[in-house]
Design a protein around this motif. Structure first.
Motif, PDB file in Angstrom:
ATOM      1  N   ILE A 188      -8.733  -1.356  -0.090  1.00 33.78           N
ATOM      2  CA  ILE A 188      -7.480  -2.100  -1.123  1.00 33.78           C
ATOM      3  C   ILE A 188      -6.643  -1.381  -0.374  1.00 33.78           C
ATOM      4  N   GLY A 189      -5.159  -2.704  -0.194  1.00 36.27           N
ATOM      5  CA  GLY A 189      -4.190  -1.112   0.526  1.00 36.27           C
ATOM      6  C   GLY A 189      -3.089  -1.410  -0.404  1.00 36.27           C
ATOM      7  N   ALA A 190      -2.696  -2.311  -1.812  1.00 39.53           N
ATOM      8  CA  ALA A 190      -1.690  -1.844  -2.945  1.00 39.53           C
ATOM      9  C   ALA A 190      -2.765  -2.665  -4.550  1.00 39.53           C
ATOM     10  N   GLU A 191      -1.842  -2.499  -5.431  1.00 34.07           N
ATOM     11  CA  GLU A 191      -2.513  -2.225  -6.664  1.00 34.07           C
ATOM     12  C   GLU A 191      -1.520  -3.019  -7.381  1.00 34.07           C
ATOM     13  N   ILE A 192      -1.714  -4.175  -7.979  1.00 40.49           N
ATOM     14  CA  ILE A 192      -1.278  -4.403  -8.887  1.00 40.49           C
ATOM     15  C   ILE A 192      -1.369  -4.119 -10.167  1.00 40.49           C
ATOM     16  N   MET A 193      -0.624  -4.025 -11.718  1.00 43.03           N
ATOM     17  CA  MET A 193      -0.916  -3.359 -12.659  1.00 43.03           C
ATOM     18  C   MET A 193      -0.048  -3.921 -13.961  1.00 43.03           C
TER      19      MET A 193
ATOM     20  N   PRO B 292      -4.468   8.639  -8.507  1.00 37.18           N
ATOM     21  CA  PRO B 292      -5.580   8.290  -7.920  1.00 37.18           C
ATOM     22  C   PRO B 292      -4.835   7.177  -7.138  1.00 37.18           C
ATOM     23  N   PHE B 293      -4.415   6.447  -6.796  1.00 40.16           N
ATOM     24  CA  PHE B 293      -4.331   5.175  -6.092  1.00 40.16           C
ATOM     25  C   PHE B 293      -4.225   5.829  -4.794  1.00 40.16           C
ATOM     26  N   HIS B 294      -2.901   6.220  -3.738  1.00 37.50           N
ATOM     27  CA  HIS B 294      -2.619   6.807  -2.935  1.00 37.50           C
ATOM     28  C   HIS B 294      -2.805   5.467  -1.746  1.00 37.50           C
ATOM     29  N   MET B 295      -1.695   4.304  -2.424  1.00 38.46           N
ATOM     30  CA  MET B 295      -1.249   2.970  -2.047  1.00 38.46           C
ATOM     31  C   MET B 295      -0.393   3.032  -2.954  1.00 38.46           C
ATOM     32  N   PRO B 296       1.123   1.613  -1.919  1.00 42.72           N
ATOM     33  CA  PRO B 296       1.698   1.101  -3.173  1.00 42.72           C
ATOM     34  C   PRO B 296       1.566  -0.080  -4.660  1.00 42.72           C
ATOM     35  N   VAL B 297       1.427   0.556  -5.339  1.00 44.98           N
ATOM     36  CA  VAL B 297       1.669  -0.074  -6.674  1.00 44.98           C
ATOM     37  C   VAL B 297       2.330  -0.712  -7.216  1.00 44.98           C
ATOM     38  N   PHE B 298       2.522  -1.973  -7.560  1.00 45.83           N
ATOM     39  CA  PHE B 298       3.198  -2.558  -8.125  1.00 45.83           C
ATOM     40  C   PHE B 298       3.280  -3.105  -9.414  1.00 45.83           C
ATOM     41  N   VAL B 299       4.221  -2.720 -10.557  1.00 46.43           N
ATOM     42  CA  VAL B 299       3.506  -2.642 -12.333  1.00 46.43           C
ATOM     43  C   VAL B 299       4.854  -3.830 -12.375  1.00 46.43           C
ATOM     44  N   LEU B 300       3.757  -4.922 -12.844  1.00 49.98           N
ATOM     45  CA  LEU B 300       4.420  -5.412 -13.781  1.00 49.98           C
ATOM     46  C   LEU B 300       5.487  -5.364 -15.033  1.00 49.98           C
ATOM     47  N   THR B 301       7.071  -5.823 -15.071  1.00 50.27           N
ATOM     48  CA  THR B 301       8.086  -5.327 -16.187  1.00 50.27           C
ATOM     49  C   THR B 301       8.776  -6.392 -15.934  1.00 50.27           C
TER      50      THR B 301
ATOM     51  N   SER C 223       3.826  11.850  -4.443  1.00 49.23           N
ATOM     52  CA  SER C 223       1.794  12.233  -3.919  1.00 49.23           C
ATOM     53  C   SER C 223       2.584  11.129  -2.839  1.00 49.23           C
ATOM     54  N   ASP C 224       1.032  10.354  -3.029  1.00 44.09           N
ATOM     55  CA  ASP C 224       1.133   9.144  -1.550  1.00 44.09           C
ATOM     56  C   ASP C 224       0.462   8.024  -2.141  1.00 44.09           C
ATOM     57  N   THR C 225       1.666   7.721  -3.568  1.00 45.85           N
ATOM     58  CA  THR C 225       1.703   6.545  -4.345  1.00 45.85           C
ATOM     59  C   THR C 225       2.969   6.429  -4.443  1.00 45.85           C
TER      60      THR C 225
ATOM     61  N   GLU D  82       2.023  -7.985   0.800  1.00 44.36           N
ATOM     62  CA  GLU D  82       3.209  -8.226   2.387  1.00 44.36           C
ATOM     63  C   GLU D  82       2.863  -6.109   2.565  1.00 44.36           C
ATOM     64  N   ALA D  83       2.598  -5.352   1.568  1.00 45.36           N
ATOM     65  CA  ALA D  83       2.801  -3.719   1.653  1.00 45.36           C
ATOM     66  C   ALA D  83       1.278  -3.586   1.724  1.00 45.36           C
ATOM     67  N   ALA D  84       0.435  -4.180   1.408  1.00 43.40           N
ATOM     68  CA  ALA D  84      -1.395  -4.314   1.396  1.00 43.40           C
ATOM     69  C   ALA D  84      -1.664  -4.031   2.957  1.00 43.40           C
ATOM     70  N   GLN D  85      -0.724  -4.662   3.684  1.00 42.35           N
ATOM     71  CA  GLN D  85      -0.527  -4.641   5.058  1.00 42.35           C
ATOM     72  C   GLN D  85      -2.282  -4.439   6.302  1.00 42.35           C
ATOM     73  N   GLY D  86      -2.696  -6.275   5.224  1.00 42.72           N
ATOM     74  CA  GLY D  86      -3.634  -7.015   5.982  1.00 42.72           C
ATOM     75  C   GLY D  86      -4.596  -6.583   4.947  1.00 42.72           C
ATOM     76  N   MET D  87      -4.934  -5.365   4.395  1.00 37.85           N
ATOM     77  CA  MET D  87      -6.389  -5.154   2.760  1.00 37.85           C
ATOM     78  C   MET D  87      -5.667  -5.798   2.018  1.00 37.85           C
ATOM     79  N   ASP D  88      -6.525  -5.838   1.029  1.00 38.27           N
ATOM     80  CA  ASP D  88      -7.263  -6.322  -0.275  1.00 38.27           C
ATOM     81  C   ASP D  88      -5.847  -5.802  -1.288  1.00 38.27           C
ATOM     82  N   VAL D  89      -5.510  -6.979  -1.909  1.00 41.25           N
ATOM     83  CA  VAL D  89      -4.954  -5.838  -2.960  1.00 41.25           C
ATOM     84  C   VAL D  89      -5.825  -6.292  -4.474  1.00 41.25           C
ATOM     85  N   ARG D  90      -5.722  -4.746  -4.806  1.00 37.48           N
ATOM     86  CA  ARG D  90      -6.961  -5.559  -6.287  1.00 37.48           C
ATOM     87  C   ARG D  90      -5.751  -5.199  -7.196  1.00 37.48           C
TER      88      ARG D  90
END
Lengths: 208, 208
Positions: free
Chosen positions: B65-70, B96-105, B115-117, B135-143
């Motif tokens: 997982i390279g990025a999360e959408i919440m 506890p994400f350690h990756m880019p997180v996209f918050v819908l608002t 830290s690393d989030t 794009e932020a996940a750089q080839g990994m999956d988006v959760r």
């Protein structure tokens, strides 16, 4: 070796050869069919594949693994001193390990590196080899890659923390057995048996 | 949000508050007990934990997982414009994400890094936000991290490839539902239901 045995506990035949790596009675396609149809199967050449339970367990195979220990019979069909250093494993120039691999053998041989996999040939009791592999794994886990004789040696030495064995709905009758029954391990391990829709029963062991 | 619903499909109450992030009727400890006892539970403070099926699915949560959408309601209990930029999520200085997180608002806010989030606050239809996250996940999956309203929006837009939902053996009666029945998804998804010895039924969906 994928961690798969038949329902009578057999993981390989006794007469391994260059043509039949699992022995003449064992068709690995039967044993590994459950993993071969998943999306995460490393040898997959076309897109697609299932994404159910078997896929989770297939892709977990490399999760947090920093080194592998394998028996010599997984590395190749030869026995005795290494007469032919040309043999560099079954896997060609790009082995699917991508990590240090420790091959158990009583016979000396220099390490070889193929792409991002290095094979080290080591002689020693299971605890000593595990210590070497653990150092190479740099904080990640060490995978016991098989074959069955190697897994049994490490189980006998009580060096196994977790074990995943997929029990396939085929019987072979004779061959190298991982166990007579999984109940043999219940004195030292918790066991969850998780049936998959594919027909495989995943046996998940962890130390008590 | 851990992907868990009650046996009647409820993932959260409707009256989320600072004190009760899942609404006053929903005790998250009941919903997430199955994951909390596993060795891989990220909030584990003592060693130990189970290593069976539930553990495999818990540790897979972050695999590749390279990025999360919440949804915004996962990020915090506020509604409307951001009056209080002091609120930086439920998770303290080390999320506890350690990756880019996209918050819908629908309300503008500058990105914040803890830290690393990094939390990015984005307004847009699901397809647009998914493209940003990809794009932020750089080839990994988006959760798709939840909550349930967000998951439903992405399912409605047909943007979900795989879905793992743990159905817990509790009922809540009312609240925000992921579904009335998992059968609603069977026109577009394969489904494997894998019962765990813990009592949870893991529902594994992947696109047909």
């Amino acid at each position: 070796m994928w961690p798969t045995v038949s329902s009578d506990g057999v993981a390989a035949g006794e007469d391994q050869s260059l043509e039949r790596p699992f022995g003449h009675d064992i068709d690995p396609r039967k044993l590994f069919a459950w993993a071969g149809v998943t999306a995460s199967w490393p040898n997959r050449t076309e897109p697609g594949g299932t994404r159910g339970l078997d896929d989770y367990l297939t892709r977990d195979f490399s999760h947090n693994i920093g080194a592998e220990i394998m028996g010599r019979n997984k590395f190749g069909p030869q026995r005795g001193p290494w007469r032919d250093d040309e043999w560099r494993g079954w896997w060609g120039d790009e082995p699917p390990f991508h990590m240090p691999v420790f091959v158990l053998t009583h016979h000396k041989r220099a390490s070889i590196t193929l792409s991002d996999t290095t094979f080290h040939f080591v002689d020693g009791d299971p605890a000593t080899v595990l210590a070497q592999a653990r150092e190479a794994a740099q904080g990640m886990d060490v995978r016991l890659g098989g074959g069955v004789t190697t897994v049994r040696a490490f189980l006998d030495a009580d060096l196994v923390d977790t074990l995943h064995v997929a029990v396939s709905p085929v019987t072979f009758g004779s061959g190298l057995r991982l166990w007579n029954s999984p109940e043999q391990l219940l004195d030292r391990f918790h066991l969850e048996v998780v049936p998959s829709p594919s027909g495989v029963a995943h046996h998940l062991f962890w130390r008590k």
